[in-house]
Write an enzyme that holds these catalytic residues in place. Structure first.
Site, PDB file in Angstrom:
ATOM      1  N   MET A   1       0.814  -1.204   0.000  1.00  0.00           N
ATOM      2  CA  MET A   1       0.000   0.000   0.000  1.00  0.00           C
ATOM      3  C   MET A   1       0.841   1.245   0.000  1.00  0.00           C
ATOM      4  SD  MET A   1      -2.928   1.129   2.630  1.00  0.00           S
ATOM      5  CE  MET A   1      -4.024   0.084   1.719  1.00  0.00           C
ATOM      6  N   LEU A  72      -0.658   2.991   6.842  1.00  0.00           N
ATOM      7  CA  LEU A  72      -0.940   4.196   6.076  1.00  0.00           C
ATOM      8  C   LEU A  72       0.020   4.247   4.898  1.00  0.00           C
ATOM      9  CD1 LEU A  72      -1.295   6.938   8.874  1.00  0.00           C
ATOM     10  CD2 LEU A  72      -3.154   5.855   7.593  1.00  0.00           C
ATOM     11  N   ASP A  73      -0.414   4.860   3.805  1.00  0.00           N
ATOM     12  CA  ASP A  73       0.471   5.058   2.662  1.00  0.00           C
ATOM     13  C   ASP A  73       1.695   5.867   3.077  1.00  0.00           C
ATOM     14  OD1 ASP A  73      -1.338   3.759   1.060  1.00  0.00           O
ATOM     15  OD2 ASP A  73      -2.196   5.598   0.224  1.00  0.00           O
ATOM     16  N   ARG A  74       2.771   5.693   2.337  1.00  0.00           N
ATOM     17  CA  ARG A  74       4.017   6.398   2.647  1.00  0.00           C
ATOM     18  C   ARG A  74       3.820   7.900   2.758  1.00  0.00           C
ATOM     19  NH1 ARG A  74       8.779   7.437  -1.575  1.00  0.00           N
ATOM     20  NH2 ARG A  74       7.299   9.107  -2.023  1.00  0.00           N
TER      21      ARG A  74
END
Length: 322
Positions: A1, A72-74
């Protein structure tokens, strides 16, 4: 993700003092930390700085470091939940799985809706096998639902339209609803049990699901282009500050849904018009998380301050510092 285009904003791993300063909440079961933007939560196949590498500083007397309860996304910042031991992590996993943990995100989008609140009901699927985590709107994809509410605007937009919905209901009040509406498993994102901003139910019905959506790109499109970007798009002349509730938890759901509606998240270099390098960075922040740890106690509600790179655009939309 966490896949995204690399850029020069990749920060180094956090020192023990730096990650401890980002702890927003701590008890015997869990920690909630404020994830910085640009730092992936775990080590990628090519290595590099990551958030997990700093977790040993968060043991606080326990024999093992905490572990991720979700992701969470980067490039997304904000509330990130960690389980402090195996039993706690399993409990949190069940809460996420059964949609009992809810999240509210803040986003700055280019342009924006004319209405003040609404929902996006568009199925999502992988773009293709070669593009990893990249997603697209696809009639054959998984059902995906996002609720949104305008928090502020910059510039002048047309007067808000009053809409009705035959498929959606207003966001429910936690004091009158027995349990939150369902959400998918995915990455652990859920649904807030009340209003996006005040804890009260929304006074107006939501617009029709998918209203105003742009057609999805077909497989015949040039897949070297970003799925949702408008080539040569000029800088946005107006911005909108949204609070977003992902009712389902699909990969990149909020980014795909906002782009499909014609108002991509500012700085999104996959689905929007954000540059591969340079400003603006992604303007997406996990603002609040609500965790019902005990049946006999109120849920734990944790909020994270927005990152500094979002301050100028938030202020332009009417935000005042917390």
């Amino acid at each position: 993700m966490n896949e995204s285009h690399p850029d020069q904003f990749e920060p180094p791993e956090l020192t023990p003092d730096e990650i401890q300063a980002r702890v927003l909440y701590r008890d015997g079961l869990m920690l909630v930390i404020d994830k910085p933007p640009g730092l992936p939560v775990h080590r990628g196949p090519k290595g590099g700085p990551n958030l997990e590498a700093s977790f040993d500083a968060l043991r606080y007397g326990l024999p093992r470091p905490p572990v991720l309860a979700h992701r969470l996304d980067r490039d997304t910042s904000g509330c990130l939940v960690l389980g402090r031991h195996r039993k706690a992590t399993a409990t949190l996993g069940l809460l996420f799985k059964h949609s009992r943990i809810s999240k509210t995100y803040w986003a700055i989008v280019e342009g924006g809706p004319t209405e003040d609140q609404g929902s996006i009901d568009l199925p999502i699927a992988k773009l293709n096998a070669e593009r990893g985590w990249w997603q697209k709107v696809d009639p054959e994809g998984l059902p995906s639902l996002t609720k949104w509410r305008v928090m502020g605007r910059s510039g002048v937009l047309p007067a808000a339209a009053t809409t009705t919905s035959a498929t959606s209901a207003p966001i429910r009040d936690a004091t009158t609803s027995g349990s939150p509406p369902p959400c998918g498993e995915g990455s652990g994102v859920g649904v807030h049990s009340g209003s996006l901003t005040s804890g009260r139910p929304h006074p107006n019905p939501l617009p029709r699901a998918g209203e105003g959506v742009r057609p999805a790109r077909g497989e015949a499109d040039n897949l070297s282009r970003k799925p949702g970007a408008i080539l040569g798009a000029p800088p946005p002349t107006q911005l909108t500050w949204l609070a977003l509730e992902p009712i389902t938890g699909r990969t990149h759901q909020l980014r795909v849904h906002c782009a499909a509606m014609g108002w991509p998240i500012l700085g999104d270099n996959i689905y929007g018009n954000g540059p591969r390098f340079g400003e603006p960075r992604l303007h997406l922040h996990a603002r609040e998380i609500v965790i019902p740890l005990s049946r006999n106690k109120p849920p734990v509600v944790v909020t994270a301050p927005p990152p500094t790179h979002m301050h100028p655009r938030l202020s332009a939309c009417g935000w005042t510092a917390d």
